[in-house]
Write a protein that holds these residues in place. Structure first.
Motif, short mmCIF file in Angstrom:
data_model
loop_
_atom_site.label_atom_id
_atom_site.label_comp_id
_atom_site.label_asym_id
_atom_site.label_seq_id
_atom_site.Cartn_x
_atom_site.Cartn_y
_atom_site.Cartn_z
N SER A 95 0.87 -1.19 0.00
CA SER A 95 0.00 0.00 0.00
C SER A 95 0.90 1.23 0.00
O SER A 95 1.94 1.25 0.64
N GLY A 96 0.49 2.24 -0.75
CA GLY A 96 1.32 3.44 -0.89
C GLY A 96 2.55 3.14 -1.71
O GLY A 96 2.57 2.19 -2.50
N GLU A 153 4.88 -8.04 -9.69
CA GLU A 153 3.46 -7.63 -9.61
C GLU A 153 2.61 -8.80 -9.09
O GLU A 153 1.74 -8.63 -8.24
N ALA A 154 2.91 -10.00 -9.57
CA ALA A 154 2.14 -11.18 -9.16
C ALA A 154 2.33 -11.48 -7.67
O ALA A 154 1.36 -11.76 -6.96
N ILE A 155 3.58 -11.40 -7.20
CA ILE A 155 3.76 -11.74 -5.79
C ILE A 155 3.28 -10.62 -4.87
O ILE A 155 2.84 -10.88 -3.77
N ARG A 156 3.32 -9.39 -5.35
CA ARG A 156 2.74 -8.31 -4.54
C ARG A 156 1.26 -8.57 -4.29
O ARG A 156 0.77 -8.40 -3.17
N LEU A 157 0.54 -8.98 -5.34
CA LEU A 157 -0.89 -9.27 -5.20
C LEU A 157 -1.09 -10.37 -4.17
O LEU A 157 -1.94 -10.27 -3.28
N ARG A 158 -0.30 -11.44 -4.29
CA ARG A 158 -0.44 -12.58 -3.38
C ARG A 158 -0.15 -12.17 -1.94
O ARG A 158 -0.93 -12.44 -1.03
N TYR A 159 0.97 -11.49 -1.74
CA TYR A 159 1.38 -11.16 -0.38
C TYR A 159 0.49 -10.08 0.24
O TYR A 159 0.26 -10.07 1.45
N ALA A 216 -3.27 -8.87 4.46
CA ALA A 216 -4.60 -8.38 4.88
C ALA A 216 -5.36 -9.48 5.61
O ALA A 216 -6.03 -9.24 6.62
N LEU A 217 -5.24 -10.70 5.11
CA LEU A 217 -5.93 -11.83 5.73
C LEU A 217 -5.41 -12.05 7.16
O LEU A 217 -6.19 -12.23 8.10
N MET A 218 -4.09 -12.03 7.33
CA MET A 218 -3.54 -12.25 8.67
C MET A 218 -3.97 -11.14 9.62
O MET A 218 -4.34 -11.41 10.77
N ARG A 220 0.95 -3.04 11.57
CA ARG A 220 0.19 -3.13 10.31
C ARG A 220 1.11 -2.74 9.15
O ARG A 220 1.11 -1.60 8.70
N PRO A 221 1.92 -3.70 8.68
CA PRO A 221 2.94 -3.38 7.67
C PRO A 221 2.31 -2.99 6.33
O PRO A 221 1.26 -3.51 5.97
N SER A 222 2.96 -2.11 5.62
CA SER A 222 2.49 -1.79 4.28
C SER A 222 3.35 -2.48 3.22
O SER A 222 3.31 -2.13 2.04
N GLY A 223 4.11 -3.48 3.64
CA GLY A 223 4.93 -4.24 2.70
C GLY A 223 5.71 -5.31 3.43
O GLY A 223 5.55 -5.51 4.64
#
Lengths: 408, 408
Positions: B218-219, B295-301, B306-308, B324-327
């Motif tokens: 995020s950001g 891009e693919a792993i960013r979506l996954r992670y 968010a789920l965790m 609440r990490p943003s990465g």
């Protein structure tokens, strides 16, 4: 720019880093690798001896069957099947080695670094052959030991002339018993027995570096120091010479207590060696391809060694002598006293041939009338042309020296 | 056996090796990797996020077109096209980096080792965040510094509270500004500006370790310290998190004078990083595959993070808080004071879930009521089950603590 900012480069370096010097040898090797030069300088396998097809096939299998494990983090000790294969091979060669005693390293250069880090304090005494492998000197020198030369003669280090006192006060003795870099010489069985017994009596740890032991061209490789005194030897091996240097896979075998410390240092150094190249080495080792390839390169290198020896006999002027290695990659040439091989290097380069001046291989007391020649890298026709050119350069130098002697 | 032989293991170790201790964390990670355990412990990429097909195709191309170079000895600096690609990428991200400033390392762990070796003498002061990356502490600790904790708060290190005197007398400050391991926190732009200006004024070298900077959910990732003060920063990067840890390819960017020393240390450490995995990293970087995969792993992670966070909010009892990490890969949980996460680990393991107790991440003054959770490795359904189990273990512990409080 803010005038309060200090100039860059003001940081205080560690004492060990202040002493590090750029390697003159590296600069020399860069010159030697110009395409117009026949190089006997670098210690490289023949480009024709790299098992590209075998490795390509193995890599395909690995990435089809075991990609996730190969690509994830792995154990610091190394890939267990590889450690098992190394232990089994060393055991077949006469040393009883358990896989738990094998630590896989990022080339055997890393094993040298780890051994030095774990054993050497500033000022520790380190016994070393001379001439010896420069990379070992560099790895050890980082930890600031005092190097002490061991007595040696044309047949290598002479344990009968080593004093018990000097052995007792040293942290380790570094040696390459087989087809040594740079001389090509091999330590006799008698001297090996004398060395390990004297080392054991004096609690001296022997660091046996054996990258060339399997590259034997006549006779058999003598038993390793490891096989004779497993509790007093740290044994280093490598896949760089038989498979490929670019794998960066080597290993160290050590008594348990030392291995635990080497492992902790390894973990802090690079976590682990890449699982990809460890699996490549393992694939070749287990299915007989390693031995088939080894047989092929032995044939090639035996012929190239014999050819270089023949060319030296044919072309070199009187007063030049050289070793006759029964394995490995190198031979060692001694010029008439007073001929500095570093300045001869320039003449040779002008004639299109390169070698490494012998002074580079001495931790203590450089001897300048020596040089190392690699017989594995160049092709047979390059060996013929190169040795002839080198002989011309030496002859020209000798003529000049005689002329000077007459004038003065 | 000859009765004169001394018992094995009598060698004198270097002082640094005497201080090395087996890593308790390693033992813990072995347990956590049992197949019946849902593990939030190791800092591993998802096995589903490894670009196996892309790497297999790249490897085929490399071994068809460039095998001999990939398999021979290579330059200690690294594969030049990879150094160029790294410099170009960092330059696009705002730091003006020349390829000559990039040294390729065997994972960024090796970069930490080299930086420590070149800069740290026994007793040198090293400034460090706390909690911080354990591997950095291990690499630095080998060279026997005195660690000094820098002032910090929930938002990370607080340059405004750092004293000029402590900065002036330190050899370096180690920090992970982006999505820090273990907390997941990110240093604000304001604090970055304050940090580099204060460091420059006090001649303090900043070691910026950035393995996670590209894993932003995020950001945007704030500008690097390197981009702000290139003459006062050593910047470490890695391909372990975006491509694969098993490549063991990382890099360090440093001012010229320091880079020359790091290069000499690198050469003595392992000569060079394997040309095979360097070429794999390069192949992905230059043809856009790296960005597509990123891009693919960013979506996954992002989804897993968010789920965790959602599961924590749903299941955790009052008194438990988390970042609440943003990465990145990690978040950091703080338990009510008095709950020791090391002993909670045993309870959690009995319920089939693992994490890393927070005390492992402190170079100084361990805080025992904290833990690190990795959100990248487990699958979404494992995250749901695992967090629920972990919450049960914490609740049970809280109930027990209350019962004890009533009894006593």
């Amino acid at each position: 720019m803010d005038r309060h900012l200090p100039p860059a480069g003001r940081w205080q370096l560690a004492a060990r880093a202040q002493r590090m010097q750029p390697s003159a040898l590296r600069e020399l090797l860069k010159v030697a690798e110009r395409p117009d030069i026949i190089s006997f300088a670098g210690g490289l396998p023949s480009p024709y001896a790299l098992p590209v097809e075998r490795l390509h096939a193995a890599m395909d299998r690995i990435l089809r069957r075991d990609a996730v494990s190969a690509l994830q983090y792995g154990p610091s000790e190394g890939y267990l099947p590889l450690r098992e294969a190394i232990a089994a091979r060393l055991t077949r060669q006469g040393a009883a080695v358990h896989p738990s005693q094998v630590l896989v390293t990022t080339g055997s250069q890393q094993a040298l670094d780890l051994v030095a880090r774990v054993l050497v304090d500033p000022g520790s005494r380190v016994l070393i052959e001379t001439p010896t492998y420069l990379g070992a000197v560099q790895a050890l020198a980082q930890y600031e030991p005092t190097f002490e030369e061991v007595p040696a003669d044309a047949a290598g280090l002479a344990p009968e002339r080593m004093s018990d006192a000097s052995m007792r006060r040293a942290r380790l003795l570094y040696t390459q018993p087989n087809f040594q870099n740079p001389t090509g010489r091999t330590l006799s069985i008698e001297r090996r027995i004398a060395l390990v017994s004297k080392a054991a009596r004096n609690d001296l740890l022997l660091v046996e570096d054996d990258p060339y032991g399997e590259l034997v061209y006549s006779g058999v490789t003598p038993p390793s120091l490891l096989s004779m005194a497993p509790d007093h030897v740290v044994h280093l091996g490598s896949f760089s010479k038989v498979i490929a240097p670019g794998l960066r896979v080597g290993y160290v075998v050590a008594p348990d207590e030392l291995l635990a410390k080497l492992l902790q240092a390894k973990q802090a150094s690079d976590l682990h060696t890449t699982g990809i190249t460890q699996r490549l080495a393992h694939a070749l080792l287990i299915d007989g391809e390693y031995d088939a390839h080894l047989e092929a390169i032995r044939l090639r290198y035996r012929a190239q060694c014999a050819l270089m020896l023949g060319c030296l006999a044919e072309h070199m002027p009187e007063g030049v002598s050289w070793t006759r290695p029964s394995g490995g990659m190198f031979l060692w040439v001694t010029l008439p006293a007073g001929i500095d091989s570093a300045s001869l290097f320039e003449d040779a380069l002008a004639r299109g041939v390169a070698f490494i001046p012998g002074a580079s291989f001495h931790a203590v007391a450089p001897r300048s009338n020596t040089m190392r020649l690699t017989f594995t890298t160049a092709t047979p026709s390059q060996i013929e042309t190169g040795i002839s050119r080198l002989a011309q350069a030496i002859k020209a130098r000798l003529t000049k020296a005689e002329a000077c002697a007459i004038v003065s």
